[in-house]
Design an enzyme around this catalytic site. Sequence first.
Site, short mmCIF file in Angstrom:
data_model
loop_
_atom_site.label_atom_id
_atom_site.label_comp_id
_atom_site.label_asym_id
_atom_site.label_seq_id
_atom_site.Cartn_x
_atom_site.Cartn_y
_atom_site.Cartn_z
N ARG A 58 -4.92 25.08 7.94
CA ARG A 58 -3.94 24.78 8.99
C ARG A 58 -3.85 23.31 9.35
NH1 ARG A 58 -5.32 29.91 9.26
NH2 ARG A 58 -7.31 29.00 8.68
N THR A 59 -5.00 22.66 9.55
CA THR A 59 -4.95 21.29 10.04
C THR A 59 -4.29 20.37 9.02
OG1 THR A 59 -6.96 21.73 11.28
CG2 THR A 59 -6.33 19.42 11.07
N LYS A 111 -19.06 9.16 -6.45
CA LYS A 111 -19.54 8.00 -7.23
C LYS A 111 -20.33 7.04 -6.36
CE LYS A 111 -15.31 8.12 -10.02
NZ LYS A 111 -14.12 7.35 -10.37
N ARG A 152 -11.03 14.50 7.90
CA ARG A 152 -12.01 15.53 8.27
C ARG A 152 -13.27 15.29 7.46
NH1 ARG A 152 -10.80 21.92 8.71
NH2 ARG A 152 -9.99 21.16 10.69
N HIS A 176 -12.74 18.06 17.58
CA HIS A 176 -11.49 18.37 16.86
C HIS A 176 -10.36 18.11 17.87
CE1 HIS A 176 -8.73 19.98 14.10
NE2 HIS A 176 -9.29 21.13 13.80
#
Length: 344
Positions: A66-67, A98, A119, A147
């Site tokens: 969703r986000t 890496k 995120r 959030h």
Amino acid sequence: MSFLTEKAESWAESGGLVSVNDISLGGLRLLFETAVKMRKLVQEKGGDRRLEGRVLATVFFEASTRTSTSFQAAMCRLGGSFVHVDGGVGGASSASKKGESLSDTIRCMECYSDVTVLRHPIRGSIASVLPSCTKPLVNAGDGVGEHPTQALLDLFTIVDELSIPITPSINNNNDKTDIDNPLVIVMLGDLKHGRTVHSLAKLIARVGPQICGKEIHLRYCSPTSLPMPEDVQTYVNQFGAVKQETFQDLTQAIQNASVLYVTRLQKERFDNSEDYERLKGAYVVDQQLLNNNENNEMIVMHPLPRVDEIHTNVDNDPRAAYFRQMENGMYVRMAILALLLNKP
Ligand code: NCD
């Protein structure tokens, strides 16, 4: 990087949105008013071209449905476009594999884009890259931390569902809180690991009573081993007109509540799977629970994804607000992008 203040322009100058601590009452009202306009825009015309030529980078080092997609859809509906980095769990498919630092990854993305939504599984990681950012940065979830955009869409949904006016008028002066008739909001589930409830409790403490014109009672209902963290409770305590209470019994917790905010147990954040297996299914919200509640109009919210904590027999009940909540997410994120890019 300055914080969002009472002034409209501050969104564009803010450096982004990393924590709900950045949000002021003026900034929130402007955001909500803009989100209402975005909803009308989408319903009437599907969108417009105000962010044409602008590019959003969505960089996700943890799972998201969703986000990420609501930010991408928000950008598309305003005429902009997006690039996406799927960092996978622990950065499995990005250059962090890496050995690249998070701040280097974001600096590089800024060469291609105008705003970054990030995120990451580590709490505090997003705030830590902010000093090296040259473009607005938005926290889309930092581990068990915060959030903030979810909290904004959650509070927008509460205000919208309960028909609370956003802008105070002479007849409705929300700056004066009504202490005799509190607004009761229950937060249920994994309150220890759930970043959405951390941000929502903090945001409600900062601006809730002024926006809603009422004293607010936050009732935390969870298994004893998954309580609302002390630091969040201490933060909430700093603000007046918000009372916090703890419950284990869901039927007691929802008495006279107007909002039941349900969360899933965050399986991936448990130290051992036995604890998860023991606690899962501890609370289930179903039609019977809603019908037996004294406030027959209590709405049910959930940031989703749901596992088994809300029975599907609730989905078609008008009080089930979680899919409307998701839709609001796109309007609120359209407003966030437009404000950060100075095209409200
Ligand atoms: C939440 C999250 O990622 O914190 N989901 C979301 O953003 N809508 C809630 C969760 O994962 O349980």
